[in-house]
Scaffold this active site. Structure first.
Site, PDB file in Angstrom:
ATOM      1  CB  SER A  47      66.602  40.805  15.817  1.00 48.49           C
ATOM      2  OG  SER A  47      67.168  42.042  15.466  1.00 48.49           O
ATOM      3  CG  ASN A  48      62.600  37.882  17.622  1.00 48.40           C
ATOM      4  OD1 ASN A  48      63.054  37.155  18.499  1.00 48.40           O
ATOM      5  ND2 ASN A  48      62.216  39.118  17.852  1.00 48.40           N
ATOM      6  CE  LYS A 171      61.602  45.902  16.879  1.00 52.86           C
ATOM      7  NZ  LYS A 171      61.951  44.517  16.487  1.00 52.86           N
TER       8      LYS A 171
END
Length: 308
Positions: A47-48, A171
């Site tokens: 996502s980053n 995760k």
């Protein structure tokens, strides 16, 4: 088809130039600082990594570049995990095969969320099983309700998916330690790795049986996370608790800055590389907001003091 080894994995930001194109020179500098900081592996296109804003070709190039940088600089032992979540099963399969071709050892797969009401448990199971059946590399489940329209996979569903031989980990960016402990205590860690996705529960996760961390904050503070893991392994719990408190505060401050833009701005300001450009519709961070970052400023100073 084994899970990634225990340790600290960083969902790395992807640096861009002023035209919002891949800035390969500063991507290299970032990957090397993380590797030199002692992390176990890099998650590319998490996502980053602004994955959903990049083309398929850019996503593949970012994975390939990361693997090349590590290999050429003596870090062949560091893993490259690729985020391969797509809007459809077909797209996810393509992205996963692209990731394998580019050198990724594992794929991290988000639950599709374009039509949340259609994502029933049977549909979610069928999706992950289909991707796992066709993937040339092991896959991991990525549970992040914030970016999947609130879809939050429970421990029963994840434990069911863990029985597939090519689904080897999860995760948990939901930050639910109870869920983490239920999963970690019900599956063999040699077959399925359970990672928290937030640094503010790093130590709590270790105590509950996690395999380490896959979190955003090590983009800024890789050495401090490696130090906390070392303290925990050495049984120095009081020291680990103290450091966890600082990391928890730092993670909170980073979140308030808006993680992706905040990471880039902090790295540019405090570690002297990269520019704080993000790809639209995201917006870059006003540098004035870096003036008061609480415990994160203290943590950055400690990070710089740790010797290799």
């Amino acid at each position: 088809m084994s899970p990634p080894p225990p340790g600290i994995y960083v969902p790395a930001v992807v640096f861009l130039d002023q035209n919002e194109e891949l800035d390969e020179e500063n991507i290299k500098k970032h990957i090397l600082r993380l590797a030199q900081g002692g992390i176990t592996g890099i998650l590319v296109q998490g996502s980053n990594g602004e994955a959903q804003f990049l083309s398929h070709e850019e996503r593949k190039r970012a994975i390939q570049l990361t693997r090349e940088i590590l290999d050429r600089n003596g870090f062949k032992d560091r893993l490259v995990i690729a985020g391969t979540g797509g809007h459809s099963t077909k797209e996810t399969i393509k992205l996963t095969k692209d990731a394998a071709d580019a050198g990724a050892s594992h794929a991290l797969v988000l639950t599709p969320a374009t039509w949340p009401p259609q994502m029933t448990k049977p549909n979610i199971i069928r999706f992950f099983h289909t991707v796992a059946d066709t993937s040339p590399i092991p896959i991991m489940i990525y549970n992040f309700p914030v970016v999947t329209a609130g879809i939050d996979l429970d421990s029963d569903l994840i434990s069911t998916l863990a029985k597939h031989p090519n689904i080897v980990g999860v995760k948990l960016s939901c930050g639910n330690i109870g869920k983490l402990q239920r999963i970690a205590s019900s599956v063999s860690p040699s077959e399925f790795a359970t990672f928290p996705g937030k640094a503010d529960v790093f130590l709590q996760g270790l105590i509950s049986g996690s395999a380490g961390l896959i979190g955003a904050l090590p983009n800024v503070l890789p050495r401090l996370h490696v130090q906390l893991l070392k303290l925990y392994k050495e049984g120095k719990l009081d020291e680990a608790v103290k450091l966890q408190a600082l990391l928890g505060q730092s993670d909170w401050e980073l979140g308030k800055l808006g993680s992706i833009a905040g990471i880039k701005a902090i790295v540019s300001e405090h570690f002297s590389y990269g520019e704080p450009h993000v790809r639209g519709p995201l917006s870059s961070l006003d540098s004035e907001r870096l003036a008061n970052i609480g415990g994160l400023a203290e943590a950055i100073q400690l990070e710089k003091q740790i010797k290799e």
